[in-house]
Design an enzyme around this catalytic site. Structure first.
Site, PDB file in Angstrom:
ATOM      1  N   ARG A 232       0.749  -1.288  -0.052  1.00 34.43           N
ATOM      2  CA  ARG A 232      -0.010  -0.204  -0.051  1.00 34.43           C
ATOM      3  C   ARG A 232       0.653   1.282   0.035  1.00 34.43           C
ATOM      4  NH1 ARG A 232      -2.962   1.243   5.188  1.00 34.43           N
ATOM      5  NH2 ARG A 232      -1.416   2.511   5.561  1.00 34.43           N
ATOM      6  N   HIS A 236      -4.264   4.557   4.446  1.00 37.96           N
ATOM      7  CA  HIS A 236      -5.521   3.723   3.894  1.00 37.96           C
ATOM      8  C   HIS A 236      -6.451   4.362   3.366  1.00 37.96           C
ATOM      9  CE1 HIS A 236      -8.796   0.932   5.372  1.00 37.96           C
ATOM     10  NE2 HIS A 236      -9.450   2.113   6.115  1.00 37.96           N
ATOM     11  N   TYR A 245       2.724   5.004  11.487  1.00 35.24           N
ATOM     12  CA  TYR A 245       3.139   3.675  11.755  1.00 35.24           C
ATOM     13  C   TYR A 245       3.691   2.620  10.514  1.00 35.24           C
ATOM     14  CZ  TYR A 245      -0.969   3.365   9.086  1.00 35.24           C
ATOM     15  OH  TYR A 245      -2.288   3.372   8.147  1.00 35.24           O
TER      16      TYR A 245
END
Lengths: 334, 321, 422
Positions: A232, A236, A245
């Site tokens: 990714r 998100h 993170y």
């Protein structure tokens, strides 16, 4: 053909570049307050586009999660048009018109997997030739729906392709916290169906995997679980901050393997692509999106549509609410 | 309100080492709204757990944790996804004490945000409190202020019975008020008459309390003395408080975001019927969402009760009878 | 035309953001989607791209400022101005006439509120009735459980304009009773079950009580009415106020009043069940039963003992007219000590009337019709008046009732007695 020919490779790259370009515009639209929450497709293009190019839009269904719509161009312009309505928050965004065999986005993770199984099952009951491909992520595979639906698919030998895009992250949860299994594909053993891992950044590989799974299904051999490994590259969603993170070195490494850039280079090296073509496609991509967005913005909306399509006909209480709504609209227009 | 919740989690976890926080993105990410910010750094990975995406497993394992003598404080990322956990919440958590005759108890708190007005994707804003209210064995708490969030969450976590702690999305950042620094406990089942009045009472919970308060204040200037009752918890329900204020005023309006049919307002009106029917001067009015699934962003403002709708209902109630 | 870029809610529920860095300054030419600034929210830091291409006119905030969602961040003069996009909801919203049938909400159809209602105990339905009847519910004392005001209480209050303390005393002959409930046709009611309410209910209650409490004796007789009719015809011509109002009824009433003066026990009544006290009132209040649209009403001529036959006739006439027009007040129907009921006007000859509670006697008058009468040994056709006297046997024995009845009959046979003032 199990492997895509040169023409197909070009079409695949075209769709991937369009998806990437449009994704950039879509992100900006959100930051400008013009559309709602967006889940960027960056990094997933090869997996999505490669997969759908191995399907037949006339007979095969696609059930997306929420990241894939920009990569479904193969299924027709209606997909983007409807997607822009969806992003705008217009109720028509839920209605991809017949006969386009694409379902609207699914927010509830994993919920589409049993739908896909049922749809495939239904098609075979009706002797309709075709398969169903359902997209879901690594995170979604932890939902009970995945296990129950996969199990059922195996027993029914449903002509369904369970396509898991493992992008390494479920918002902030890395895959090693998502499962202790060796891979997501390995979970196929519990369903008694074949599980296949494929490099999701390689559109040809993805194409081949889906092609084979499709053939199996059409031959009555039942479902396949495909795990396409990608990374990714974006957040998100527009509401997420991945810098909290995602280790930056990991991200850099993944960016080096950016599937769009890699494939551009690959096809350019093979004289199937060029800088000129690249720019042309990027321009067209934005034009198409801008047009679709304009069209969406100009789609009329009536207050009545709040109450429409709950049931075929209103209950008496709903009728009353409808009147109440019209009255209060009338008042607010004074 | 968000800070109050975060603060409470910190102080409770420090106070009681049995407490385990579990949920999606609660650890490293500190929660998608930052409600669990800082917990994993302070209390470690074994007490703050990033779970896989499995609401049923989150709720179900909470039962097990409780059986083992720990105190789970679970998070469901959005109340709409609690459907995936429904069979564990309704079929297991709510019944554990009852079916084991108190051999086991579920000292479990499940936190979840809900509510509209922020243009979220599907299922992120749905109000499901009435559905849970019909499950005996489950307490349901909905704070409307930051101070109450702290006081009620403290009570919820310490309550030996399972508590569904529902937080208003719009209120996370939209509601700010003074929160006591020291330990602050608000008991469950005690409604709060946040504004006194004589003519009519607006009864509500969660974010709608704030809107009701604004309406009541503005009506004061128009000669209508409207009281506002913040239920704080719908289970247990403060029947006394409802009875007292409705008997006093003789008129009431109940406000909920949830769809009209079967919403919790129905239960309140039935309670008013039981307790103070003879004092009623007009039918109790409901302001609620419509009987359709929570709509898309462009239609949201039509759907969610706003100050105008609340005000209109109050005025109509005053006309009646 | 300046384009105003306002801070959007980019993170699902943000209220504000801090301006971290401006990437542009006034005068700069920017392209669409070019990063204008970096903002910091509770969730993350984000770059905001320009929605339009053009020249930067004005920055509405400095680095470090906190700006609310919806506030203007920057103004840009558009290169290619597009018409301002209003809130899509307003622009595109059409108020379509719903093609489905609209149900009319019954919540809307409420009458306007008449008076402020304090918190007395009354059901919402009762309150509504009070509004409909224009009764101030706060002045009524309730007869329901725990002092609750019932619908009957409200109706009674409506009839009397004040708190009803006694039940009204309508007298109804079972034979000639008019069904009040249904005006569609005399004696008609729809097949099925009906609730008894209103005046019917009150009557039913009273009838039942009277019948069960008072042991009735009835004494029946027939009187030659020719002299009474002749008397009436001649009195009508007298030049005296009230003369024109003289009717057979008023003559009979006058005879009854005389008899009541002679036999005060007939004017009294028994109190207590079965019997505790006898009340003998000081004056005669004569009730006359009248049929009206709302049922049998019994207006009362108070202190009938103090007036002569002309005044009595006037008062009877007045009250009967008021009753027929339903304009009689409850006050005018209270306090009767004795009642006359004229079922003759309905065509009846004989009946056994029911005594009202609070009285000890009742006189029933039938229709005057020609009958064979023995006069001077010969049978002749003469107008005859059937009368029935009902009496409470707890108080009245046969001797009193017969004497009383005879007094009336004698006065009807010798009506000049009625002109004698005593």
């Amino acid at each position: 053909m199990a492997k895509p020919n040169d023409k197909q490779l070009q079409m695949i790259l075209e769709d991937m570049v369009i998806a990437r370009t449009q994704a950039g515009r879509l992100w900006n639209l959100q930051r400008q307050g013009q559309v709602g929450t967006i889940a960027p497709i960056d990094g997933h293009e090869a997996a999505v586009v490669g997969a759908v190019h191995a399907l037949e839009p006339e007979s095969d269904w696609v059930l997306p999660q929420y990241r894939e719509p920009l990569g479904l161009r193969r299924y027709g312009p209606e997909v983007l048009d409807t997607f822009m309505l969806y992003n705008l928050g217009h109720p028509a965004g839920g209605h991809i018109p017949d006969p386009v065999k694409v379902a609207p986005s699914q927010i509830s993770l994993g919920a589409s997997i049993p739908h896909a199984v049922g749809l495939a099952w239904g098609m075979s009951l009706k002797n309709e030739s075709g398969v169903v491909l359902v997209f879901f992520g690594d995170g979604a595979s932890s939902e009970g729906d995945f296990y129950e639906a996969g199990n059922l698919a195996g027993v029914l030998k449903a002509p369904v392709i369970l396509f898991c895009i493992n992008n390494q992250w479920a918002i902030s949860t890395p895959t090693h916290l998502q499962t202790a299994a060796d891979s997501f594909a390995s979970k196929a053993e519990a369903f008694g169906i074949p599980g296949v891992t494929v490099d999701g950044n390689d559109p040809s590989a993805v194409y081949e995997a889906v092609f084979n799974a499709r053939k199996r299904a059409l031959n009555g051999k039942g479902p396949t679980l495909i795990e396409a490994t990608v990374y990714r590259l974006g957040a998100h969603t527009t509401a997420d901050d991945p810098t909290r993170y995602v280790p930056s070195d990991e991200l850099s490494a993944a960016q080096e393997k950016d599937p769009v850039h890699a494939f551009i280079k690959d096809l350019t090296d093979r004289d199937l692509w060029s800088d000129t073509k690249q720019k042309e496609i990027e321009t067209v991509a934005l034009e198409i999106m801008d047009d679709a967005f304009e069209k969406a913005k100009n789609t009329p909306l009536s207050a009545n549509s709040l109450m429409d399509h709950c049931f075929v006909s209103d209950t008496s209480r709903q009728l009353r609410q409808r009147s109440f709504l019209m009255e209060s609209m009338g008042k607010s227009n004074e | 309100m968000l800070e109050a919740i975060n603060e409470t989690l910190h102080s409770e976890m420090a106070r009681d080492e049995r407490i385990v926080v579990l949920g999606e993105d609660v650890g490293r990410n500190g929660g998608v709204f930052r409600a669990t910010e800082g917990l994993i750094e302070k209390f470690g990975e074994s007490r703050v757990v990033d779970t896989p995406i499995s609401e049923a497993a989150i709720a179900g394992s909470a039962v097990g944790l409780a059986m083992a003598g720990l105190v789970p404080v679970a998070e469901i990322q959005f109340l709409g996804f609690s459907y995936q956990a429904m069979h564990q919440i309704a079929g297991q958590i709510a019944r554990l004490r009852y079916r084991t005759q108190s051999r086991f108890e579920s000292q479990i708190t499940i936190r979840a945000p809900f509510g509209g007005g922020v243009r979220t994707p599907e299922l992120h804003s749905d109000s499901l409190e009435a559905q849970f209210a019909n499950i005996p064995g489950l307490k349901i708490v909905l704070p409307s202020t930051a101070s109450d969030a702290k006081g009620l969450l403290t009570s919820a976590i310490r309550d030996p019975d399972p508590v569904l702690f529902l937080e208003p999305l719009r209120g996370y950042r939209g509601i700010r008020d003074l929160v006591p620094d020291e330990e602050h406990i608000v008991p469950l089942g005690k409604a709060n008459l946040i504004k006194k009045g004589d003519d009519v009472v607006i009864i509500s919970w969660s974010y709608q309390v704030e809107l009701s308060r604004r309406v009541a204040e503005s009506l004061e200037g128009e000669g209508i003395s409207a009281a506002v009752l913040d239920l704080r918890s719908i289970v247990p329900l403060d029947i006394e408080a409802i009875s007292q204020i409705v008997s006093h005023c003789g008129r009431a309006v109940v406000v909920q975001e949830a769809p009209e049919t079967g919403g919790f307002a129905s239960e309140i009106i039935a309670t008013i019927n039981d307790e103070c029917f003879w004092s009623l001067e007009a039918p109790v009015a409901r302001v609620s969402g419509f009987d359709v699934p929570y709509p898309v962003g462009m239609l949201e403002s039509l759907y969610v009760p706003d100050e105008a709708r609340i005000r209109s209902a109050v005025l109509k109630t005053m006309e009646n009878g | 035309m300046a384009f105003e870029f306002r801070l959007p809610d980019i993170g699902e529920g943000l209220e504000d953001a801090e301006i971290v860095t401006w990437y542009v300054s006034p005068g700069d030419v920017v392209e669409r989607d070019q990063s204008l600034l970096e903002v910091l929210t509770d969730k993350a830091s984000s770059e905001l791209p320009s929605p339009v291409a053009g020249k930067v006119l004005k920055l509405s905030g400095q680095e470090g400022d906190r700006i609310k969602v919806g506030d203007v961040l920057i103004q840009i003069e558009e290169l290619d101005p597009t018409p301002p996009r209003e809130n899509t909801l307003q622009k595109n919203m059409e108020i379509e006439d719903t093609t489905q049938e609209k149900t009319v909400s019954n919540i809307e159809k409420q009458e306007s509120f008449i008076s402020v209602v304090p918190k007395v105990k009354a059901s919402p339905a009762t309150r509504k009735l009070a509004r409909e009847l224009s009764v101030d519910i706060s002045l009524i004392s309730g007869t329901g459980s725990s002092g609750r005001i019932t619908n009957d209480d409200v109706r009674l209050a409506a009839e009397s304009d004040e708190r009803a303390s006694q039940p009204p005393s309508p007298v109804v002959n079972i034979e000639s009773s008019t069904p009040i409930q249904d005006r569609a046709g005399l004696g008609y009611m729809e097949p099925g079950e009906h609730n008894i309410k209103g005046v019917r209910g009150v009557i039913a209650k009273n009838m039942s009580a009277a019948w069960s409490e008072i042991p009735h004796i009835h004494s029946l007789d027939e009187v030659d009415a020719s002299l009474l009719i002749d008397f009436r015809n001649r009195l009508k011509k007298v030049n005296r106020q009230g003369a024109s109002k003289i009717t057979p009824l008023s003559i009979i009433a006058a005879a009854t009043v005389r008899a009541l003066k002679k036999y005060p026990m007939m004017n009294g009544h028994v109190v207590g069940s079965p019997a505790e006290k006898i009340i003998i009132p000081p004056s005669v209040n004569l009730g006359i039963a009248v049929a009206s649209d709302s049922g049998l009403l019994v207006p009362v001529i108070s202190d009938a003992n103090d007036i002569d036959i002309f005044e009595l006739a006037e008062r009877i006439s007045e009250l009967v007219e008021l009753s027929r027009d339903n304009k009689i007040s409850a006050h005018q129907m209270q306090g009767a000590t004795f009642t006359i009921t004229n079922y003759g006007s309905l065509g009846g000859r004989w009946a056994l009337p029911v005594i009202s509670l609070g009285q000890a006697g009742i006189l029933g008058i039938g229709k005057i019709e020609e009958r064979p009468v023995v006069h001077d040994g010969k049978v002749e056709a003469r107008p005859t008046l059937p009368i029935v006297l009902g009496a409470d046997h707890r108080l009245i024995d046969g001797d009193v009732s017969e004497a009383f009845k005879n007094s009336i009959m004698n006065d009807l046979l010798e009506p000049l007695n009625l002109l004698v003032t005593e």
